[in-house]
Each structure stands twice: as structure tokens, then as C-alpha cells.
Design an enzyme around this catalytic site. Structure first.
Site, PDB file in Angstrom:
ATOM      1  N   THR A   9       0.861  -1.182   0.000  1.00  0.00           N
ATOM      2  CA  THR A   9       0.000   0.000   0.000  1.00  0.00           C
ATOM      3  C   THR A   9       0.895   1.229   0.000  1.00  0.00           C
ATOM      4  O   THR A   9       1.586   1.503   0.982  1.00  0.00           O
ATOM      5  CB  THR A   9      -0.928   0.010   1.226  1.00  0.00           C
ATOM      6  OG1 THR A   9      -1.710  -1.189   1.231  1.00  0.00           O
ATOM      7  CG2 THR A   9      -1.860   1.207   1.175  1.00  0.00           C
ATOM      8  N   LYS A  12      -6.718   1.663  -3.438  1.00  0.00           N
ATOM      9  CA  LYS A  12      -6.380   1.040  -2.151  1.00  0.00           C
ATOM     10  C   LYS A  12      -6.459   2.048  -1.011  1.00  0.00           C
ATOM     11  O   LYS A  12      -6.927   1.721   0.092  1.00  0.00           O
ATOM     12  CB  LYS A  12      -4.976   0.435  -2.220  1.00  0.00           C
ATOM     13  CG  LYS A  12      -4.542  -0.268  -0.915  1.00  0.00           C
ATOM     14  CD  LYS A  12      -5.487  -1.390  -0.530  1.00  0.00           C
ATOM     15  CE  LYS A  12      -5.180  -1.982   0.838  1.00  0.00           C
ATOM     16  NZ  LYS A  12      -3.920  -2.723   0.885  1.00  0.00           N
ATOM     17  N   LYS A  28      -0.441   4.652   8.992  1.00  0.00           N
ATOM     18  CA  LYS A  28       0.301   5.068   7.803  1.00  0.00           C
ATOM     19  C   LYS A  28      -0.614   5.248   6.603  1.00  0.00           C
ATOM     20  O   LYS A  28      -0.541   6.246   5.878  1.00  0.00           O
ATOM     21  CB  LYS A  28       1.386   4.030   7.511  1.00  0.00           C
ATOM     22  CG  LYS A  28       2.228   4.282   6.278  1.00  0.00           C
ATOM     23  CD  LYS A  28       1.696   3.590   5.021  1.00  0.00           C
ATOM     24  CE  LYS A  28       1.750   2.083   5.142  1.00  0.00           C
ATOM     25  NZ  LYS A  28       1.326   1.409   3.868  1.00  0.00           N
TER      26      LYS A  28
END
Length: 348
Positions: free
Chosen positions: A156, A231, A299
Site C-alpha cells: 500500500t 487502495k 500510515k
């Protein structure tokens, strides 16, 4: 390389999904003719579009390198090893590779060593920095890859970094597929991931034999960078739901309601979703076995927040959710599943 790899395309007709079954049966018979055994079939049908894919037994093993053996990368690598492919793995902490080596994988000392003879190189690492290091660092994989080989990054990542990486791949004459996944530990271990793909169609076609081993569907969203956007949108919504349910459950418990009953009302009512159901089960059981680590969600929400800001969208939600997960990480919960975020909201 030659593969007994067939895709049954549904013919548009009033018979709809009956054609899926017919296409499946034809493809199955063709596979049995090509291979005297009974090949494993992976069938993926989507209602409405009636798409199906039939995957047959490969005739030659693939030569694959896997970089990064965290929760997801280890499961993906194990699928490849179990399918009989030649797999070389690398991980910053080599001890994490021991179960895969015992299962038949080879262990490399560096990403470059892992990639040198591979036809496919897959990275599944934590963030932009780790991705840059494994591909372009001093011992990075890209410089060692063969021209015409296939690079797949399932991490990701931020779309800007993905675009930069894609340019480097193109310059090196390596086919690049960004393919972040939806699914977690269970899906990685069972080969049922779905991939959000950003790539040229020819690159996706080249990568498909590997993706088929690790997942059930590769959804091409557009050129390189498209998968990262999808994503981050996916994880933005997932993070919001997990954080919101944690606060709702803390409220319910603080007022002495039957938490199991209340959670069932929420999961089966208007707020319900697969994510709410997962969070309810884990938070009520206080089972925080890692499926998706708290720092990684923090994150991802940070990446999503910055992407929205760069797009001109002023999110008032991404930062708040990110703060919830960052608080949990700072409190010592960084090695636990994202559902553990509830422990920072519970009263008493």
C-alpha cells in the site's frame, strides 16, 4: 513458458449465468484433455457482469522472487511454494523466512540476489520508504532484474511514489504492475486475495499467472497509480469504520448495555458492513491477533489524507481516524490488530 491456463469468457445472451456454467464445463473438459490429472479450478463469477475465470494446472513452474515476509507477504509466498513454483524469498529479518525455507523456498541475502534469475519479482512491504529500498536501494531488485521480466508491487503506497517507480521500471525495460490487495491474513494464506491493479493491459496479462496463484481476481482500474488511489480509498473507509465502531462500543459498554446484543443490532442494521462485523467479533472477544497492524493503518490513513489534500479535498475525517490509530501505536499496541484500537477508547 507454456501454461495450461484458460479463461472462460461468458457469451452475452438471455441465458445469463447458465452460460457461465457451460463455459466452465467446456474449459474444464479442455483442461482434462490437456492434462490427464484433475486440475484445480479457481472459478470467479460476478453477478450482473457474469464474468468467470477458470484456472488450470500449470505445465511449468514459475521462477518467482518475493520481497517482504510480513503477515501478507509470507502468506502469498507460501501459496506460490505450495503450488510448486520455484520461489526465492528475502526479508529484512531473515528468521521470518525459516518456515518458507522449510517448505521449499530459497533464501536470498539481498533483494538483488533474490531477483537476479527471477521471471517475476513481487514486493509486499510496509511503506514508500521500504518499497524504494527494495527496488532502487544499494542492493535493490530492479538493477538485477532481467529485461522483459515482471515486477509486481502489492504494497500500500502513495501514488506519487508508484508513478516514480513505474518510470524507473519502464526505463529498465521491466513490465510493472502495481497490485495492492484487498483481504488480510486469512485471504493471503488461502490464495483468495483480490488485486487493485494499475498497469498496462499487456503487463497485467504477463503477471496474471502469478496473480492467479495468490488471489481470485485482478481488477484493472487504469494505468500505473490507479491501484494506489483505489487502495487508499478502501483503507480510508476501513479505518474510519474501525475507529468509529471502537468509540460506539466504548459508549455502549460505559452505559452498561449488553454489548453482544448491541453489536448485533449495529452489524445487522443500517450501520452494518463486513468491516463492522469483523471489528465487532474481535473487539468483543478482545482477540487482537494481528491481521492488519495498527501502525500500518495509521500510515495508510496518513497517505490518504495527503492524497486528498493534494487533490483539493479537505478531509476532516482522515486525520481524526489516523490520530486514533497513532495514539494506540504510541500506547504500546503497535504489534496488535487494528481492532485493538478500542482499548484506548474503553472507559475503566
Amino acid at each position: 513458458m507454456e501454461y495450461a491456463h484458460l479463461t472462460a469468457q461468458t457469451i452475452a445472451s438471455p441465458n445469463g449465468c447458465a452460460d457461465i456454467r457451460r463455459a466452465h464445463d467446456i474449459a474444464h473438459r479442455r483442461l482434462l484433455d490437456a492434462d490427464s490429472g484433475h486440475p484445480p479450478l479457481a472459478v470467479n463469477a460476478r453477478s450482473g457482469s457474469c464474468r468467470t475465470r477458470v484456472q488450470g494446472r500449470r505445465m511449468m513452474s514459475l521462477n518467482v522472487a518475493v520481497l517482504g515476509l510480513g503477515i501478507m507477504g509470507a502468506g502469498m509466498a507460501h501459496q506460490l511454494v505450495s503450488a510448486g513454483h520455484r520461489v526465492t524469498v528475502w526479508n529484512r529479518t531473515a528468521a521470518r523466512a525459516e518456515p518458507l525455507v522449510a517448505a521449499g523456498a530459497s533464501l536470498a541475502d539481498t533483494p538483488a540476489q533474490a531477483a537476479r534469475d527471477a521471471d517475476f519479482v513481487i514486493a509486499m512491504v510496509a511503506d514508500n520508504h521500504a518499497s524504494r529500498d527494495v527496488w532502487l536501494g544499494a542492493d535493490g531488485a530492479l538493477a538485477a532484474m532481467k529485461r522483459g521480466s515482471v515486477a509486481i508491487d502489492c504494497s500500500t503506497l502513495d501514488p506519487d511514489w508508484v508513478a516514480e517507480l513505474g518510470a524507473a521500471m519502464s526505463e529498465a525495460d521491466v513490465k510493472f504492475v502495481e497490485a495492492p490487495v484487498t483481504g488480510s491474513k486469512a485471504q493471503a494464506e488461502s490464495g483468495t486475495l483480490r488485486f487493485f491493479v494499475g498497469a498496462e493491459e499487456s503487463a497485467l496479462t504477463a503477471a496474471q499467472p502469478v496473480l492467479d496463484v495468490m488471489g481470485t481476481e485482478a481488477i484493472r482500474l487504469g494505468p500505473v497509480g490507479s491501484g494506489a488511489v483505489m487502495k487508499l480509498a478502501n483503507n480510508f473507509l476501513s479505518g474510519l469504520q474501525a475507529a468509529a465502531f471502537a468509540e460506539a462500543l466504548a459508549l455502549i459498554e460505559a452505559h452498561g448495555l449488553d454489548a453482544t446484543l448491541a453489536a448485533d443490532i449495529l452489524r445487522n442494521g443500517s450501520p452494518g458492513s463486513p468491516m463492522i462485523g469483523l471489528m465487532a467479533d474481535r473487539m468483543l472477544a478482545r482477540d487482537y491477533t494481528p491481521n492488519f497492524l495498527i501502525p500500518l493503518m495509521a500510515k495508510d490513513l496518513g497517505y490518504a489524507e495527503r492524497l486528498m489534500e493534494a487533490t483539493g479535498i479537505r478531509s476532516q475525517l482522515a486525520g481524526a481516524a489516523r490520530a486514533r490509530f497513532q495514539d494506540a501505536a504510541d500506547a504500546g499496541l503497535g504489534d496488535r490488530d487494528i481492532s485493538a484500537v478500542v482499548e484506548r477508547t474503553r472507559v475503566g
